[in-house]
Design a protein around this motif. Structure first.
Motif, short mmCIF file in Angstrom:
data_model
loop_
_atom_site.label_atom_id
_atom_site.label_comp_id
_atom_site.label_asym_id
_atom_site.label_seq_id
_atom_site.Cartn_x
_atom_site.Cartn_y
_atom_site.Cartn_z
N PRO A 1 47.40 11.88 1.98
CA PRO A 1 47.50 10.92 0.86
C PRO A 1 46.82 11.42 -0.40
O PRO A 1 47.31 11.16 -1.50
N VAL A 2 45.70 12.13 -0.28
CA VAL A 2 44.99 12.61 -1.46
C VAL A 2 45.84 13.61 -2.23
O VAL A 2 45.96 13.53 -3.47
N ASP A 3 46.45 14.56 -1.53
CA ASP A 3 47.29 15.55 -2.22
C ASP A 3 48.53 14.90 -2.81
O ASP A 3 49.02 15.33 -3.88
N GLU A 4 49.08 13.88 -2.16
CA GLU A 4 50.24 13.19 -2.71
C GLU A 4 49.87 12.47 -4.01
O GLU A 4 50.65 12.49 -4.97
N ILE A 5 48.69 11.87 -4.04
CA ILE A 5 48.25 11.19 -5.27
C ILE A 5 48.02 12.21 -6.38
O ILE A 5 48.42 12.00 -7.54
N PRO B 1 44.44 21.10 -3.94
CA PRO B 1 43.83 22.19 -3.16
C PRO B 1 44.24 22.13 -1.69
O PRO B 1 44.78 21.13 -1.20
N SER B 2 43.95 23.20 -0.99
CA SER B 2 44.22 23.24 0.45
C SER B 2 43.08 22.67 1.28
O SER B 2 43.16 22.65 2.51
N TRP B 3 41.99 22.29 0.62
CA TRP B 3 40.85 21.64 1.25
C TRP B 3 40.33 22.44 2.43
O TRP B 3 39.87 23.56 2.27
#
Length: 319
Positions: free
Chosen positions: A145-149, A158-160
């Motif tokens: 969800p964070v990358d989608e936002i 980022p790839s975290w």
């Protein structure tokens, strides 16, 4: 010859002996716990650090061979020490600053303070494994969800935990998410500051920064020192979150008999406690694991002693 006039009377001696026995009785639970859970394990660790022991055969004395291997030949000691010290410096500093800031914010909220206290404290109650699993899912590259936002608003994602450069900052974000313990401690310290001192500072023309610098900070420095010291000790033992995050991010299914080398990706999340576990329980090199544990213990004691010194700047000289 000592004069008998200087000796205490028998009744006073009996009273002092009773007081000593009573004090020892009250201290006995702590003394028993200290000997069983700290004293004996420490002595055993020192003993096994000079032994070759695989937990199956009898220990065999090898002198300083384990210490030589740990200090000069272990290939992953440098990355593990570097990651651990990085987490100590960055994670502890940000947790103290963030916890203090949240504590000050919540104490000044007039409406809904109970809701915000609960909202900030609840993540701390989550078990470390469950919290790490949820965080890895939220930060899953591409589908999280964070990358989608971030992608929706046009920001790079980022790839975290899959990127060596972002893995440790992701662990720091996880620790800041569970900041509820420090928030409560700082709230108690902030609420204990006398309001009369703030009123006197206002009469002297002090603004928000002046009141924090000359009133709030001198009152809460012992609590800040406590938070820093306990944070350093806990981060020196950082194990569960880094190990679980690395395993989940690597995509390897964890099951009975599965052996996974810690530190994914590229040893960026490898910490000294993980290295101790890998040596002792995956490679059955208990002697080297004990030697590495003593190195970590000495390092933690040195950092804690440095922080406890008055010239560290956390405590005023008059305390």
């Amino acid at each position: 010859m000592v004069s008998t006039a200087l000796a205490p009377p028998p009744g006073l001696r009996r009273k002092r002996n009773r007081e000593r026995l009573r004090t020892l009785g009250f201290l006995s639970p702590w003394l028993a716990g200290f000997c069983v859970f700290f004293g004996y394990p420490l002595i055993a660790t020192v003993y096994f650090s000079f032994m070759h022991y695989n937990q199956i055969q009898e220990p065999d004395f090898v002198g300083l061979r384990n210490w030589t291997y740990v200090l000069t030949q272990m290939p992953l000691l440098g990355p593990a020490l570097g990651n651990t010290l990085w987490l100590v410096v960055v994670m502890v500093s940000l947790r103290v600053v963030f916890g203090l800031g949240i504590g000050m914010l919540v104490t000044r909220i007039r409406t809904g303070a109970g809701f915000f206290r609960t909202a900030f404290y609840l993540p701390y109650l989550a078990p470390p494994v469950a919290a790490t699993v949820a965080f890895v899912f939220l930060l899953n590259p591409g589908t999280g969800p964070v990358d989608e936002i971030l992608g929706a608003v046009g920001l790079p994602a980022p790839s975290w935990f899959n990127d060596p450069g972002w893995a440790k900052p992701s662990l720091v974000l996880l620790s800041l998410w569970g900041i509820g313990d420090l928030m409560v401690i700082f709230m108690a310290a902030l609420l204990d500051v006398p309001k009369e001192q703030y009123e006197a500072a206002e009469l002297d023309g002090a603004g928000a920064w002046g009141k924090f610098r000359y009133v709030t900070w001198p009152s809460i420095t012992p609590v800040v020192l406590f938070a820093v010291v306990t944070g350093v000790v806990q981060t020196m033992q950082y194990y569960t979150q880094a190990l679980v995050a690395g395993k989940l991010a690597s995509g390897v299914s964890v099951g009975p008999g599965t052996v996974i080398q810690p530190g994914y990706p590229d040893h960026s999340t490898l910490t000294v406690p993980q290295l101790v576990y890998s040596l002792g329980f995956q490679n059955f090199n208990t002697g080297a694991a004990c030697a590495l544990s003593l190195v970590l213990f000495a390092l933690a004691m040195a950092v804690t002693t440095l922080l406890m010194r008055r010239r560290a700047g956390l405590l005023p000289a008059e305390d």
